[in-house]
Design a protein around this motif. Structure first.
Motif, PDB file in Angstrom:
ATOM      1  N   TYR A 148      26.966 -68.448  15.510  1.00  0.00           N
ATOM      2  CA  TYR A 148      28.184 -69.091  15.013  1.00  0.00           C
ATOM      3  C   TYR A 148      27.842 -69.906  13.778  1.00  0.00           C
ATOM      4  CZ  TYR A 148      26.064 -72.519  18.174  1.00  0.00           C
ATOM      5  OH  TYR A 148      25.167 -73.323  18.850  1.00  0.00           O
ATOM      6  N   HIS A 149      28.890 -70.177  12.983  1.00  0.00           N
ATOM      7  CA  HIS A 149      28.702 -70.905  11.736  1.00  0.00           C
ATOM      8  C   HIS A 149      28.540 -72.399  11.999  1.00  0.00           C
ATOM      9  CE1 HIS A 149      29.444 -67.338   9.460  1.00  0.00           C
ATOM     10  NE2 HIS A 149      30.658 -67.173   9.977  1.00  0.00           N
ATOM     11  N   LEU A 150      28.216 -73.149  10.961  1.00  0.00           N
ATOM     12  CA  LEU A 150      28.127 -74.604  11.076  1.00  0.00           C
ATOM     13  C   LEU A 150      29.503 -75.136  11.485  1.00  0.00           C
ATOM     14  CD1 LEU A 150      26.072 -75.303   7.839  1.00  0.00           C
ATOM     15  CD2 LEU A 150      25.214 -75.055  10.171  1.00  0.00           C
ATOM     16  N   ILE A 151      29.540 -75.915  12.562  1.00  0.00           N
ATOM     17  CA  ILE A 151      30.830 -76.253  13.161  1.00  0.00           C
ATOM     18  C   ILE A 151      31.123 -77.738  13.171  1.00  0.00           C
ATOM     19  CG2 ILE A 151      30.873 -74.211  14.638  1.00  0.00           C
ATOM     20  CD1 ILE A 151      29.856 -75.972  16.928  1.00  0.00           C
ATOM     21  N   GLU A 152      30.252 -78.565  12.666  1.00  0.00           N
ATOM     22  CA  GLU A 152      30.431 -80.009  12.789  1.00  0.00           C
ATOM     23  C   GLU A 152      30.048 -80.660  11.465  1.00  0.00           C
ATOM     24  OE1 GLU A 152      28.442 -82.816  13.162  1.00  0.00           O
ATOM     25  OE2 GLU A 152      29.672 -84.136  14.419  1.00  0.00           O
ATOM     26  N   LEU A 153      30.762 -81.698  11.066  1.00  0.00           N
ATOM     27  CA  LEU A 153      30.568 -82.309   9.751  1.00  0.00           C
ATOM     28  C   LEU A 153      29.123 -82.748   9.543  1.00  0.00           C
ATOM     29  CD1 LEU A 153      31.893 -83.272   7.122  1.00  0.00           C
ATOM     30  CD2 LEU A 153      32.383 -85.449   8.265  1.00  0.00           C
TER      31      LEU A 153
ATOM     32  N   HIS B 147      22.197 -79.877   7.372  1.00  0.00           N
ATOM     33  CA  HIS B 147      21.736 -78.558   6.938  1.00  0.00           C
ATOM     34  C   HIS B 147      21.579 -78.522   5.417  1.00  0.00           C
ATOM     35  CE1 HIS B 147      21.211 -74.284   8.059  1.00  0.00           C
ATOM     36  NE2 HIS B 147      21.677 -74.035   6.859  1.00  0.00           N
ATOM     37  N   ARG B 148      22.535 -79.125   4.731  1.00  0.00           N
ATOM     38  CA  ARG B 148      22.484 -79.155   3.263  1.00  0.00           C
ATOM     39  C   ARG B 148      21.300 -79.985   2.779  1.00  0.00           C
ATOM     40  NH1 ARG B 148      25.949 -78.276  -1.194  1.00  0.00           N
ATOM     41  NH2 ARG B 148      24.743 -78.843  -3.035  1.00  0.00           N
TER      42      ARG B 148
ATOM     43  N   ARG C 245      19.455 -69.731   7.010  1.00  0.00           N
ATOM     44  CA  ARG C 245      20.336 -69.310   8.093  1.00  0.00           C
ATOM     45  C   ARG C 245      20.858 -70.538   8.844  1.00  0.00           C
ATOM     46  NH1 ARG C 245      18.430 -64.158   9.582  1.00  0.00           N
ATOM     47  NH2 ARG C 245      17.693 -63.078   7.705  1.00  0.00           N
ATOM     48  N   GLU C 246      22.037 -70.392   9.459  1.00  0.00           N
ATOM     49  CA  GLU C 246      22.607 -71.517  10.197  1.00  0.00           C
ATOM     50  C   GLU C 246      21.716 -71.970  11.354  1.00  0.00           C
ATOM     51  OE1 GLU C 246      24.685 -68.955   9.295  1.00  0.00           O
ATOM     52  OE2 GLU C 246      26.619 -69.773   8.630  1.00  0.00           O
ATOM     53  N   PHE C 247      21.058 -71.004  12.012  1.00  0.00           N
ATOM     54  CA  PHE C 247      20.313 -71.358  13.220  1.00  0.00           C
ATOM     55  C   PHE C 247      19.086 -72.216  12.938  1.00  0.00           C
ATOM     56  CE2 PHE C 247      17.815 -67.648  11.980  1.00  0.00           C
ATOM     57  CZ  PHE C 247      16.530 -67.997  12.342  1.00  0.00           C
ATOM     58  N   THR C 248      18.618 -72.245  11.676  1.00  0.00           N
ATOM     59  CA  THR C 248      17.412 -73.029  11.390  1.00  0.00           C
ATOM     60  C   THR C 248      17.622 -74.512  11.664  1.00  0.00           C
ATOM     61  OG1 THR C 248      18.091 -73.122   9.059  1.00  0.00           O
ATOM     62  CG2 THR C 248      16.518 -71.403   9.691  1.00  0.00           C
ATOM     63  N   GLY C 249      18.838 -75.014  11.450  1.00  0.00           N
ATOM     64  CA  GLY C 249      19.114 -76.417  11.719  1.00  0.00           C
ATOM     65  C   GLY C 249      19.279 -76.728  13.184  1.00  0.00           C
ATOM     66  N   ARG C 250      19.324 -75.677  14.025  1.00  0.00           N
ATOM     67  CA  ARG C 250      19.509 -75.877  15.468  1.00  0.00           C
ATOM     68  C   ARG C 250      18.226 -75.653  16.254  1.00  0.00           C
ATOM     69  NH1 ARG C 250      24.582 -72.135  14.511  1.00  0.00           N
ATOM     70  NH2 ARG C 250      26.065 -73.692  13.749  1.00  0.00           N
TER      71      ARG C 250
ATOM     72  N   VAL D 243      25.115 -80.673  22.768  1.00  0.00           N
ATOM     73  CA  VAL D 243      24.357 -81.353  21.718  1.00  0.00           C
ATOM     74  C   VAL D 243      23.099 -80.562  21.355  1.00  0.00           C
ATOM     75  CG1 VAL D 243      23.185 -83.502  21.061  1.00  0.00           C
ATOM     76  CG2 VAL D 243      25.279 -83.589  22.418  1.00  0.00           C
ATOM     77  N   ALA D 244      22.528 -79.853  22.321  1.00  0.00           N
ATOM     78  CA  ALA D 244      21.360 -79.015  22.029  1.00  0.00           C
ATOM     79  C   ALA D 244      21.726 -77.765  21.240  1.00  0.00           C
ATOM     80  CB  ALA D 244      20.667 -78.614  23.328  1.00  0.00           C
ATOM     81  N   SER D 245      23.029 -77.502  21.078  1.00  0.00           N
ATOM     82  CA  SER D 245      23.480 -76.286  20.408  1.00  0.00           C
ATOM     83  C   SER D 245      23.960 -76.522  18.982  1.00  0.00           C
ATOM     84  CB  SER D 245      24.619 -75.634  21.209  1.00  0.00           C
ATOM     85  OG  SER D 245      24.193 -75.336  22.515  1.00  0.00           O
ATOM     86  N   ILE D 246      23.926 -77.777  18.524  1.00  0.00           N
ATOM     87  CA  ILE D 246      24.358 -78.081  17.158  1.00  0.00           C
ATOM     88  C   ILE D 246      23.271 -78.876  16.444  1.00  0.00           C
ATOM     89  CG2 ILE D 246      26.847 -77.985  17.605  1.00  0.00           C
ATOM     90  CD1 ILE D 246      26.873 -80.983  17.953  1.00  0.00           C
ATOM     91  N   GLY D 247      23.261 -78.763  15.127  1.00  0.00           N
ATOM     92  CA  GLY D 247      22.174 -79.336  14.338  1.00  0.00           C
ATOM     93  C   GLY D 247      22.344 -80.804  14.023  1.00  0.00           C
TER      94      GLY D 247
END
Length: 343
Positions: free
Chosen positions: A31-36, A42-43, A85-90, A133-137
């Motif tokens: 899934y894409h980045l989903i939280e502010l 990530h940026r 990739r999005e997952f790198t931050g997670r 919380v373990a699923s978001i960066g």
């Protein structure tokens, strides 16, 4: 114990470990980045990887001092390996979430028995807030793991008197300091101070001051803070004064909520295990009939661990649901012990 039973136990433990790894790792790239905050962190890591500047974090090419460096480092290095990739931050939240599950097993097994340890690990692994919380960066999962590692390692030190666990205590505190700042020192020392005081063993708290451990903490935590302050003279005020003391005591981030804000967070975040909190009030339960002096002290530590963190953030003027995640491990151990008692 027969060899067949040992093989059966090892097989079941391997199955549980594989299931937990799948639960925490399989989905983080789907899934894409989903939280502010997730997008912002990530940026920052992406700009770090692109610029090669691993000392000063940047957001939109401007210095960004709200958080320390450790999660940015892990994410930026993951980007170097796997691309942007999005997952790198997670990766760090997912791995520290898994680590937290292991800590729950270790602590409950040490306090009670293997069965209670497995149940505590299952409760924590499947609790809603822990899993989300373990699923978001965001950084709360890594901070939670390092705080929990401090307290679990100290408890094992108390039981064994083996000072290598004090080295683990200070190493975890050092990485916690690099993850989210002074709170990684405040919680372990504050909880253990009251634990030693209320259990009438003040000398236990003094045992924390172990010189090799303190040196290890300084070696881990200090170099980056020194280097970033050298390169950015305004870092010290912004990070330590504004982002610690003013953030706690004022409404500057517009995250003010009433004192009962975390009540629904607790109820929803413990799902699907919330209903088992009722076992705490059983007349033959762990609180009303704790058993031995050792179990009374264990309950005191777990209650202070969850209670002080909950109260600290409840009186703060800055609140987010993820803040009280360090309460989840002691609550999971308490729930597991209580369910086992009732069973």
């Amino acid at each position: 114990m027969t060899d067949a039973l040992r093989r059966h136990r090892r097989f079941l433990m391997g199955l549980l470990i594989a299931a937990a790894a799948f639960l925490y790792l399989a989905h983080i790239g789907s899934y894409h980045l989903i939280e502010l905050d997730e997008g912002r962190y990530h940026r920052v890591a992406m700009e770090m990887a692109l610029s090669g500047d691993y000392i000063t974090p940047h957001f939109d090419y401007m210095p960004y001092f709200e958080k320390p460096i450790f999660q940015y480092w892990v994410t930026a290095l993951s980007m170097e390996l796997f691309g942007f990739r999005e997952f790198t931050g997670r990766i760090l939240p997912a791995l520290t979430g898994l680590g937290n599950v292991f800590l729950a097993f270790w602590l409950a097994k040490t306090m009670y028995n293997r069965r209670t340890g497995i149940l505590a690990a299952v409760i924590l692994a499947t609790s809603a807030l822990q899993l989300i919380v373990a699923s978001i960066g965001v950084m709360d999962m890594a901070l939670t793991f390092f705080i929990d590692a401090c307290l679990v390692s100290f408890y094992v030190f108390e039981r064994t008197e083996n000072k290598k666990y004090l080295l683990v205590f200070y190493a975890a505190m050092g990485f916690g300091m690099l993850t989210k700042g002074l709170i990684a020192i405040v919680f372990p020392f504050g909880i253990l101070f009251w634990y030693a005081l209320l259990s009438k063993r003040p000398r236990l708290f003094l045992k924390l001051f172990y010189l090799p451990g303190i040196i290890l903490f300084l070696v881990i935590a200090v170099p980056w803070y020194y280097l970033v302050c050298q390169k950015n003279p305004d870092f010290f005020y912004f990070f330590f004064i504004r982002e610690h003391f003013l953030r706690f005591a004022t409404k500057m981030h517009e995250r003010f909520h009433p004192w009962y804000y975390f009540v629904p967070v607790l109820i929803a975040g413990l799902m699907p295990w919330t209903g088992f909190v009722a076992t705490f009030f059983s007349k033959d339960g762990i609180f009303r009939k704790p058993g031995s002096l050792r179990h009374k002290r264990d309950l005191l530590l777990l209650a202070l661990w969850a209670g002080l963190i909950y109260v600290f953030y409840s009186i703060s003027d800055s609140k987010l649901p993820t803040y009280i995640l360090p309460c989840w491990l002691p609550l999971s151990v308490l729930l597991a012990a209580s369910i086992e008692r009732c069973r």
